[in-house]
Design a protein around this motif. Structure first.
Motif, PDB file in Angstrom:
ATOM      1  N   VAL A   3       0.845  -1.193   0.000  1.00 43.99           N
ATOM      2  CA  VAL A   3       0.000   0.000   0.000  1.00 43.99           C
ATOM      3  C   VAL A   3       0.882   1.244   0.000  1.00 43.99           C
ATOM      4  O   VAL A   3       1.774   1.391   0.842  1.00 43.99           O
ATOM      5  CB  VAL A   3      -0.926   0.035   1.224  1.00 43.99           C
ATOM      6  CG1 VAL A   3      -1.808   1.283   1.202  1.00 43.99           C
ATOM      7  CG2 VAL A   3      -1.773  -1.231   1.290  1.00 43.99           C
ATOM      8  N   LEU A  38      -2.697   0.470  -4.387  1.00 41.23           N
ATOM      9  CA  LEU A  38      -2.538  -0.906  -3.929  1.00 41.23           C
ATOM     10  C   LEU A  38      -1.853  -1.718  -5.017  1.00 41.23           C
ATOM     11  O   LEU A  38      -2.338  -1.787  -6.146  1.00 41.23           O
ATOM     12  CB  LEU A  38      -3.898  -1.540  -3.604  1.00 41.23           C
ATOM     13  CG  LEU A  38      -4.872  -0.701  -2.775  1.00 41.23           C
ATOM     14  CD1 LEU A  38      -6.176  -1.469  -2.572  1.00 41.23           C
ATOM     15  CD2 LEU A  38      -4.262  -0.304  -1.439  1.00 41.23           C
ATOM     16  N   THR A 187      -3.901  -5.578   4.934  1.00 43.44           N
ATOM     17  CA  THR A 187      -2.465  -5.426   4.747  1.00 43.44           C
ATOM     18  C   THR A 187      -1.737  -6.440   5.628  1.00 43.44           C
ATOM     19  O   THR A 187      -2.361  -7.174   6.392  1.00 43.44           O
ATOM     20  CB  THR A 187      -2.007  -4.010   5.119  1.00 43.44           C
ATOM     21  OG1 THR A 187      -2.035  -3.871   6.556  1.00 43.44           O
ATOM     22  CG2 THR A 187      -2.917  -2.951   4.497  1.00 43.44           C
TER      23      THR A 187
END
Length: 263
Positions: A3, A38, A187
């Motif tokens: 990210v 992303l 994540t």
């Protein structure tokens, strides 16, 4: 999932301390357009919001309403656009396959045109309200807009959640607009929820909650359904101890993840 946190558009409204809670009342405040990039396992890219786009920066009068330009005082720096920052990261705009928009306000959807090969995901209620004068259809008129309906699924106490992609969820946070949504991303450190404009200041998640008075007034003026906005804000406050929550315009949030992108 890797990210990247970007500032895709700085805004310098008048009011200083009334907007940011620090500094002088006579200086300009600082707001950002906090977007996410992303990098997925399939080597494609997903964007969460786009901030201001290349056309907004080059010809702002054509796409940015006068009220927005006067009230927000955008800096209009081409280097801040998501497209230019992707290039700086060594990433190709052609690899952007999906864009998840929290809503269609001009400081969130402006960069859509810079990624013509992407599918642009919004809640159906938001798309149904696309004639709202606060929006700028020129920003996304030719985009591949994909409407999504809320489902019966729940996540972290939020209802109507839809899986957009593996480890990427649309989390309805209606109130700021009729089809406003958050975007949750799994994540390596747990879940990250980009709450868009569901709240404007990190102090709103604190105990006791607080927000600079000028920013609070602006937040109320921009809301569409007050009771839903407040209910979702209360729920965000409850989950903030187990989910990393960020919003779209708070430079303090951005500074936490990407110090180089916030002054």
């Amino acid at each position: 999932m890797k990210v990247h946190h970007l500032n895709s558009g700085t805004m310098r409204p008048f009011g200083g301390r009334l907007v940011t809670g620090r500094g002088s009342f006579f200086h300009r405040g600082e707001l950002v357009c906090h977007t996410l990039v992303l990098e997925t396992d399939s080597a494609s890219l997903v964007l969460v919001d786009t901030g201001l786009g290349l056309d907004d920066v080059r010809t702002p009068k054509a796409t940015l309403p006068l009220l927005f330009r006067v009230a927000s005082r955008p800096v209009l720096d081409e280097r801040e656009t998501t497209a230019r920052q992707l290039a700086a990261l060594g990433l190709a705009t052609s690899d952007v396959r999906h864009v998840a928009l929290t809503h269609l306000d001009v400081d969130h959807a402006g960069g859509v045109r810079d990624f013509p090969g992407a599918r642009v995901h919004v809640l159906r209620e938001e798309l149904d309200d696309r004639a709202n004068p606060r929006y700028s259809p020129a920003q996304w008129r030719d985009a591949d807009l994909v409407p999504h309906d809320p489902t019966g699924e729940t996540w972290a106490g939020f209802e109507g959640v839809r899986e957009l992609l593996p480890d990427v969820l649309l989390v309805p946070l209606v109130g700021h607009t009729r089809g406003h949504t958050g975007v949750a991303v799994r994540t390596g450190d747990g879940w990250l929820l980009h709450a868009g404009d569901a709240y404007f200041h990190h102090g709103q998640l604190a105990t006791p909650p607080h927000i600079p008075v000028g920013l609070a007034g602006f937040e109320r003026r921009m809301q569409t359904i007050a009771e839903l906005r407040l209910a979702n804000l209360a729920r965000l406050r409850e989950v903030a101890d187990r989910v990393t929550v960020v919003n779209a315009h708070d430079a303090a949030h951005l500074r936490r993840f990407a110090p180089a992108h916030a002054s």
